[in-house]
Structures are given as C-alpha cells and as structure tokens.
Design a protein around this motif. Structure first.
Motif, PDB file in Angstrom:
ATOM      1  N   THR A  36       0.836  -1.199   0.000  1.00 30.79           N
ATOM      2  CA  THR A  36       0.000   0.000   0.000  1.00 30.79           C
ATOM      3  C   THR A  36       0.865   1.240   0.000  1.00 30.79           C
ATOM      4  O   THR A  36       1.901   1.282   0.653  1.00 30.79           O
ATOM      5  CB  THR A  36      -0.855   0.046   1.286  1.00 30.79           C
ATOM      6  OG1 THR A  36      -1.409  -1.233   1.488  1.00 30.79           O
ATOM      7  CG2 THR A  36      -1.966   1.065   1.158  1.00 30.79           C
ATOM      8  N   GLU A  37       0.427   2.238  -0.735  1.00 33.61           N
ATOM      9  CA  GLU A  37       1.021   3.557  -0.566  1.00 33.61           C
ATOM     10  C   GLU A  37      -0.109   4.505  -0.183  1.00 33.61           C
ATOM     11  O   GLU A  37      -1.248   4.342  -0.625  1.00 33.61           O
ATOM     12  CB  GLU A  37       1.735   4.042  -1.822  1.00 33.61           C
ATOM     13  CG  GLU A  37       0.842   4.167  -3.031  1.00 33.61           C
ATOM     14  CD  GLU A  37       1.533   4.807  -4.226  1.00 33.61           C
ATOM     15  OE1 GLU A  37       2.685   5.217  -4.098  1.00 33.61           O
ATOM     16  OE2 GLU A  37       0.900   4.905  -5.284  1.00 33.61           O
ATOM     17  N   ILE A  38       0.201   5.455   0.668  1.00 35.23           N
ATOM     18  CA  ILE A  38      -0.806   6.427   1.088  1.00 35.23           C
ATOM     19  C   ILE A  38      -0.338   7.797   0.635  1.00 35.23           C
ATOM     20  O   ILE A  38       0.758   8.230   1.002  1.00 35.23           O
ATOM     21  CB  ILE A  38      -0.997   6.398   2.610  1.00 35.23           C
ATOM     22  CG1 ILE A  38      -1.530   5.017   3.020  1.00 35.23           C
ATOM     23  CG2 ILE A  38      -1.966   7.485   3.045  1.00 35.23           C
ATOM     24  CD1 ILE A  38      -1.527   4.795   4.505  1.00 35.23           C
ATOM     25  N   ILE A  39      -1.142   8.426  -0.205  1.00 35.88           N
ATOM     26  CA  ILE A  39      -0.751   9.732  -0.720  1.00 35.88           C
ATOM     27  C   ILE A  39      -1.659  10.778  -0.095  1.00 35.88           C
ATOM     28  O   ILE A  39      -2.866  10.797  -0.330  1.00 35.88           O
ATOM     29  CB  ILE A  39      -0.845   9.766  -2.249  1.00 35.88           C
ATOM     30  CG1 ILE A  39       0.127   8.739  -2.823  1.00 35.88           C
ATOM     31  CG2 ILE A  39      -0.530  11.155  -2.778  1.00 35.88           C
ATOM     32  CD1 ILE A  39       0.001   8.526  -4.292  1.00 35.88           C
ATOM     33  N   LEU A  72       4.511   6.657   9.539  1.00 36.53           N
ATOM     34  CA  LEU A  72       3.486   5.928   8.784  1.00 36.53           C
ATOM     35  C   LEU A  72       4.143   5.350   7.540  1.00 36.53           C
ATOM     36  O   LEU A  72       4.483   6.079   6.608  1.00 36.53           O
ATOM     37  CB  LEU A  72       2.354   6.883   8.394  1.00 36.53           C
ATOM     38  CG  LEU A  72       1.218   6.296   7.570  1.00 36.53           C
ATOM     39  CD1 LEU A  72       0.511   5.177   8.322  1.00 36.53           C
ATOM     40  CD2 LEU A  72       0.219   7.373   7.190  1.00 36.53           C
ATOM     41  N   PRO A  73       4.361   4.033   7.524  1.00 37.09           N
ATOM     42  CA  PRO A  73       5.087   3.447   6.391  1.00 37.09           C
ATOM     43  C   PRO A  73       4.300   3.596   5.091  1.00 37.09           C
ATOM     44  O   PRO A  73       3.085   3.461   5.064  1.00 37.09           O
ATOM     45  CB  PRO A  73       5.244   1.976   6.785  1.00 37.09           C
ATOM     46  CG  PRO A  73       4.231   1.724   7.847  1.00 37.09           C
ATOM     47  CD  PRO A  73       3.955   3.033   8.517  1.00 37.09           C
ATOM     48  N   GLY A  74       5.005   3.877   4.019  1.00 40.54           N
ATOM     49  CA  GLY A  74       4.364   3.947   2.701  1.00 40.54           C
ATOM     50  C   GLY A  74       3.618   5.237   2.438  1.00 40.54           C
ATOM     51  O   GLY A  74       2.891   5.338   1.466  1.00 40.54           O
ATOM     52  N   ALA A  75       3.794   6.232   3.328  1.00 43.42           N
ATOM     53  CA  ALA A  75       3.027   7.468   3.148  1.00 43.42           C
ATOM     54  C   ALA A  75       3.853   8.520   2.436  1.00 43.42           C
ATOM     55  O   ALA A  75       5.066   8.608   2.621  1.00 43.42           O
ATOM     56  CB  ALA A  75       2.575   7.993   4.502  1.00 43.42           C
ATOM     57  N   ARG A  76       3.182   9.309   1.610  1.00 39.12           N
ATOM     58  CA  ARG A  76       3.804  10.466   0.987  1.00 39.12           C
ATOM     59  C   ARG A  76       2.868  11.648   1.173  1.00 39.12           C
ATOM     60  O   ARG A  76       1.653  11.479   1.206  1.00 39.12           O
ATOM     61  CB  ARG A  76       4.044  10.221  -0.504  1.00 39.12           C
ATOM     62  CG  ARG A  76       5.269   9.373  -0.752  1.00 39.12           C
ATOM     63  CD  ARG A  76       5.608   9.353  -2.217  1.00 39.12           C
ATOM     64  NE  ARG A  76       4.645   8.544  -2.961  1.00 39.12           N
ATOM     65  CZ  ARG A  76       4.569   8.566  -4.299  1.00 39.12           C
ATOM     66  NH1 ARG A  76       5.335   9.362  -4.991  1.00 39.12           N
ATOM     67  NH2 ARG A  76       3.707   7.793  -4.925  1.00 39.12           N
ATOM     68  N   LEU A  77       3.436  12.813   1.271  1.00 37.85           N
ATOM     69  CA  LEU A  77       2.613  14.004   1.474  1.00 37.85           C
ATOM     70  C   LEU A  77       2.948  15.010   0.388  1.00 37.85           C
ATOM     71  O   LEU A  77       4.106  15.370   0.204  1.00 37.85           O
ATOM     72  CB  LEU A  77       2.899  14.604   2.854  1.00 37.85           C
ATOM     73  CG  LEU A  77       2.304  15.977   3.150  1.00 37.85           C
ATOM     74  CD1 LEU A  77       0.785  15.923   3.140  1.00 37.85           C
ATOM     75  CD2 LEU A  77       2.802  16.483   4.496  1.00 37.85           C
ATOM     76  N   ALA A  78       1.943  15.432  -0.356  1.00 36.64           N
ATOM     77  CA  ALA A  78       2.160  16.435  -1.391  1.00 36.64           C
ATOM     78  C   ALA A  78       1.478  17.715  -0.967  1.00 36.64           C
ATOM     79  O   ALA A  78       0.384  17.680  -0.399  1.00 36.64           O
ATOM     80  CB  ALA A  78       1.598  15.948  -2.719  1.00 36.64           C
TER      81      ALA A  78
END
Lengths: 335, 339
Positions: A36-39, A72-78
């Motif tokens: 999972t990735e969380i954007i 939070l693993p797999g998280a990215r913040l734009a």
C-alpha cells in the motif's frame, strides 16, 4: 501477488483531524496484507495541516505523554501551492499514485479506513469501480442529508448509473455519488480528465465507458473536529454540473450536432413567422407593422449566429487533443 | 488496458485483415466465411497476413467464436470493447494494434466479392499504369440493397463529392484497403470513419476507387430518418469548413462577416439618407431592422473568426496537415519499401 493499492486522501484545513487520521492509518496499514502507498494531498491549507501531517508521517510527532509516535510506512505528502479544490487535489494525488487500484478517502475522519478491504474484495471480483455507501449517515438532516439525497437522486436519474451484479445485470441505483470513499481500477481513472468538481461524476464517466460498478455499505462517523466545507448551495451546483456533463460527454466530439439543430430550429421559426406574415398580408388583417419582419430577421440572424458558433466549436474540437479512443482503449479486452 | 502502438515496431506482415463486428447483428457463420475467403485470397496471391477481429459490442456468442478463431487460425487476434464504441473507434483501435504494412477492413460478412481483395492488394503493392496508390476505396456495383437505401446513399455521396471535391462514390462501404500510415495519424471519431478517403486525399495520399461486385448487405438500414439526414448534412458542412479553413478561419468568417456587414451598412445608410435628406418616417420600414441586424451579425461573425485565429495561433502547432512521403538524403532513399 497482492494488488498494489494507492490510497489518496485530500486534506484541506484538517489540522485537528490529521493526527487522528494518521493514527487510524497506522493501525490500518499494520493489519493490511497488500502493498500500500498512502498519498496525502494538502490542498493549500492555511492552518498548518502540512507541518502536522509531515511530522506525523515521518515519526517526528510526540503523543500527549511525550512518547514519540511511529512513522506511517508507505506514506507520501504532497503540498499544492494554493487551494485547488477537492477534484484537483484528487487529480494531483492520482498523478503521483502508482497502484493498480486507487482508493480515495476523505481526510475528515468520516470515512473509516477499515472499510477499504471490503471495497478491494469487490475489485478482485472483477468490478471496475466500487463505491462506498454511507447508508447510516451521521449528519444533520436538513442541511446535509436532504441535499445529499436530492443530489444523488438527481445524478442517478440523469446519468443512468446502475449498480451491477457479477454477470453485469443491473440491480439498482447507485445511492451515494458524493461519498469520497471509492475504489477504482487505476486504468479507469487515467482515461478520464479530472477537473472542476468532476469527482462527484466519476461513477457516471466510468459508467459511460462501460464500467461495472458495485456498491458497499461503509461506516460513517459524525464530524468531531473541524468543520464541513459543504452546504445547501451544493444542489444547485450539482444541477449545473450535470447539464455541463451531459453536454460535454455528448457533444465535445461533435459540437456541430448541438449547434446545427439549434440553427435549423431558428430557421424554421423564421419560416413559420414569414408564413404567418404572408397570410396576414394576403387577408389584409394586419399589415403595415414592422413587427413581423423584425421577428423574422431576429430568428434568421440567430440561426446564422448558431451556425457560425458551431463551426468555431468544430475548429476548437479539431485543434484540441480530445480523443475518445483513449477511453475505448481503456476498456479493451484482447486475445 | 494499454494497447501498444504497433507502429513503434517494424511491420511483421504484408496485410492485416480487420473484421469489424458492431452491434447485435454479427453471426459467427458469416464472419467465418469472410475471414476464410479473404485470407485464402491473400495466401493465393502470396502475401503474408494476420487477422484482427474487432468485437464492438457484439453478442456474447460472437466473442466465443472470436476466441475459437484466435486459437485455430494462424496469426489471428481478437479485441473486444466493453460496449459499442462505433466504427471510427474500432478502426482507430485496429490500426493502432495492426502489425501489417497494409490494412484491409471489412464488415463481419462478405459485403463485396473477393475480387476486391485481389485488386486492392495489387494496387497497393504494385500500383497500375498511373503509379502507386495509398488508399483503395470500393464502389459497390449491382447493389443488392433496396432502392431507397441506394437513393439516400447516392444523395449523401453526391453532396459530399460536390462539397469536398474528392471523387469518391461510395463512402458507406466498409471494405477499405490502405497503407497503415494513411490512418495512423488521423484522429477519427463519431461518424468521421466515412470520410477517411477524403482526409487521406487532403493529406496528399493517393486514393483510388475500384468497382466491385456487391454481394451482401446486413444490419439495420434506416429510411426517412430526418434527424439522421440533418446530422449527415451537418457532418459534411463541418468537413467542408475544416478541410478548407482550419488554418485560416478568419478568411472564412471574415469574408462571410464582411458580406453581412456591407449589406447591412448599405441598407442602414439608405435608411439614414431617407430619414435625413428626404425626411421620411422609418416606422413602417422593415428594412431598417434587417439592416441593423445584418450590421451586428457581420461584426459578430468576423469576431468569431478572430477567436478562431487566436485558437489556431495558440494551439495550431499540434495540427499536422501534411504527411511526409519520402525523405531523400545523399546516398539513400528512406521511403519504406512497399511490400
């Protein structure tokens, strides 16, 4: 191999919700068995949402008792440069996403990430879009529930979107277009152009492309922090958007089929008025007035006006990059 | 699902036979007949071929047959749309997937005799006394459809010929043979598939029409459908405009606008003269209204032309209204060999 899932969460001024949201997502990711990735997309918040979320997902934040919170693993913040709106924030998230399945979710804690596996199960069954349905809404009846019910009815009737069973037979209306929590196959979304307030119409647009749509009842919780960004004025906006949607999907590729019949109608009006005038002159009941020729001229000139607008629209269409075969290509099955 | 453009690689076959099956009509039996007959002809001529079966919203049983064919017939693939997208999209998709240097499209039944295949292959490969050809259109002879169908088809073709100046007599036939590059660059959608030879001719491809035996006509035909006639008329009108004026909209709108303006100005001037010099009342003069309206219309139409020019100026660099035939550099010729 488990499907890659991208969870996209637009955030706008959710500084109070954000720590709780990330906490929920930590729990969810830990128990979830797919990659999972969380954007997280900060839609130009001016209340410090970005800083809060950044420290939360990096593991820089501390709980009330001073113990450090895990990242939070797999998280990215734009972060978007300005407040671009929910649809644009979703499109921005989509442009960063790499998963085969895209899940959109609200950042205000009203959606529950624990519903996501239920949506994905349906995707695995072969559906192209699985919509969350907030059957038991925890909102105020007059200002939230009623406009939402009216908007959903309007969209459903107008676009003809149906929920289908495994064999593709329609089983009923889609109840909740406005629920952000929905899962899409990424290929469906990439064939579409996301702009304005189109996120509400994603089911309608994918339906047009022949997608199979399912619905899953999801948990809905009342807003504990922050405040809602929607109000009663929404129904009017939805109605206007629906007309735009209908016209655009129908005529973007062939504008002359819209303007041409309009021009023709006005020519017929002109002809009809001329006939009435001629009959009046012949029977000598009402000549000597310039009303008839004025009306005839008005109709005739309007007709030409629409005709030329149609030609201009054809020109724009020709120059533009609109290619309906993109949409068709997304739906191909080859052997 | 992303379908890679075959143009990115060198062609593997001389011909791709594209079978278009749209709507509820297609039957496996007739489709098998056309596939077997045409591919046999291609084999007999001695060219290599592949088959692409396009299921554009056909019944479920039809796709079962497509699957069966792809397993039994060599170099055969099938593609299926989730719903009916129409002939334009079907052709565009097939051309995108085709791995042949040339493409032949046909309906799911044998619309024209197999001789069409032989003639088309020969014209595309070797040409005739008048040189090489890039697109072969058919003209159905001794037609088997009813006279109202022929009448409306004749009117449509005659009108299109007159307005576009491209001398094709049977734009509605689904049998077409062309070099891949003829269609690869075109953006066709909606009803534009009928006008492929017109577009091709405009881009400088050499289009040749051949007379062939009309064998069979299936599928629904509509008569006296006023809405359809209006749409066809509008299609041809737009086509005429786009072919002639896409890159120079102000010439068209400016010309039409100035005619309106000049007439309107003349009438208005006359009315002014009547009022001022002759001191006549204008209350009973309908021409005054016409003059004023034409004056305004002229300005509006010319302004639309200006908008068109702005659009072309800002966006027109994406439009490619040419097609490079040959590039000669010192020592070698880069035109791809024609089979």
């Amino acid at each position: 191999m488990p499907t890659d899932v991208s969870i996209i969460i637009p955030l706008y001024n959710e500084v109070e919700c954000a720590p709780h949201l990330i906490e929920e997502l930590r729990g969810f990711v830990a128990s979830f068995d797919r990659t999972t990735e969380i954007i997280l997309v900060d839609d130009g918040s001016d209340d410090g949402t970005f800083d809060v979320v950044r420290s939360e997902i990096r593991g820089d934040a501390r709980a009330a008792d001073g113990t450090p919170k895990p990242p939070l693993p797999g998280a990215r913040l734009a972060k978007l440069r300005g407040n671009a709106g929910q649809t644009a924030a979703m499109a921005a998230g989509l442009s960063l996403a790499q998963g085969d399945v895209i899940v959109f979710m609200d950042g205000d804690l009203q959606n529950d990430p624990r519903d996501i596996p239920k949506l994905l199960e349906k995707i695995d069954e072969g559906y192209h879009l699985v919509s969350g349905w907030r059957r038991d809404r925890k909102d105020r009846a007059l200002t939230r529930k009623f406009p939402s019910w009216a908007a959903n009815l309007l969209i459903g009737v107008f676009t003809g979107v149906r929920v289908r069973d495994a064999d593709g037979r329609p089983t009923g209306w889609l109840h909740d277009f406005g629920c952000t929590l929905k899962a899409y196959r990424a290929s469906e979304l990439r064939a579409l152009n996301l702009y304005s307030d189109m996120h509400r119409f994603l089911p309608a647009l994918t339906h047009r492309a022949g997608a199979k749509i399912a619905e899953v009842v999801v948990n809905h919780r009342s807003r504990e922090f922050g405040r809602s960004k929607y109000g009663l004025s929404r129904v009017l906006k939805v109605a206007a958007d629906l007309v735009v949607l209908r016209l655009i999907t129908e005529f973007a590729g062939r504008p002359m089929h819209y303007f041409g019949p309009l021009a023709l109608t006005f020519v017929l009006f002109a002809g009809f008025t001329a006939a009435v005038w001629g009959w009046n002159l012949a029977t000598r009941t009402g000549d000597g007035t310039i009303i008839f020729p004025a009306v005839i001229t008005l109709f005739f000139v309007s007709s030409l006006y629409f005709l030329f607008l149609g030609l201009l629209a054809e020109l724009i269409q020709r120059v533009g990059k609109y290619d309906p075969s993109d949409q068709a290509r997304a739906t191909l099955e080859t052997i | 699902m992303y379908v890679p453009h075959a143009s990115e690689s060198a062609p593997l076959f001389d011909f791709t036979l594209v079978v278009l099956a749209s709507g509820v009509g297609p039957e496996a039996g007739l489709a098998e007949d056309v596939v077997r007959t045409y591919t046999q002809a291609l084999t007999d001529i001695g060219v290599t071929w592949e088959v692409l079966l396009v299921d554009d919203g056909a019944p479920k049983e039809f796709f079962a047959w497509v699957k069966k064919m792809s397993e039994t017939l060599p170099n055969t693939r099938g593609v299926r749309f989730r719903r009916q997208f129409g002939e334009s999209i079907a052709i565009a998709t097939a051309v995108g997937m085709a791995r042949g240097r040339n493409i032949i499209t046909t309906t799911w039944y044998q619309q024209v005799g197999v001789d069409a295949v032989r003639q088309a292959v020969s014209l595309l490969r070797e040409g005739d006394g008048r040189g090489n050809w890039d697109y072969v259109a058919v003209r159905r002879q001794r037609r088997v459809d009813s006279w109202p169908a022929r009448l409306q088809s004749w009117a449509f073709n005659a009108f299109t010929r007159r307005l576009t100046g491209v001398g094709i007599h049977d734009l509605n036939a689904s049998f077409r043979a062309f070099r891949r590059e003829v269609v690869a660059d075109l953006s066709i959608h909606g009803d534009l598939f009928r006008f492929i030879p017109v577009f091709a001719s405009q881009k400088g491809f050499r289009v040749r029409e051949i007379s062939v035996q009309h064998v069979r006509e299936e599928g629904p035909s509509t008569f006296l459908n006023l809405g359809l006639y209006v749409r066809r008329f509008l299609d041809i009108l737009s086509l005429f405009f786009l072919l002639k004026f896409t890159k120079k909209p102000l010439r068209f709108f400016g010309l039409v606008g100035s005619v309106f303006f000049v007439v309107g100005f003349g009438i208005s001037a006359w009315m002014t003269w009547l009022k001022i010099v002759r001191s006549e009342g204008l209350a009973d003069k309908p021409l005054l209204v016409l003059g004023v309206f034409l004056l305004v219309l002229g300005i509006i139409v010319a302004s639309i032309g200006l908008i068109g020019e702005i659009i072309i100026f800002l966006q027109g660099n994406q439009l490619k209204d040419y097609s490079i035939d040959t590039v000669v550099s010192a020592g070698r010729t880069d035109r791809p060999e024609t089979t």
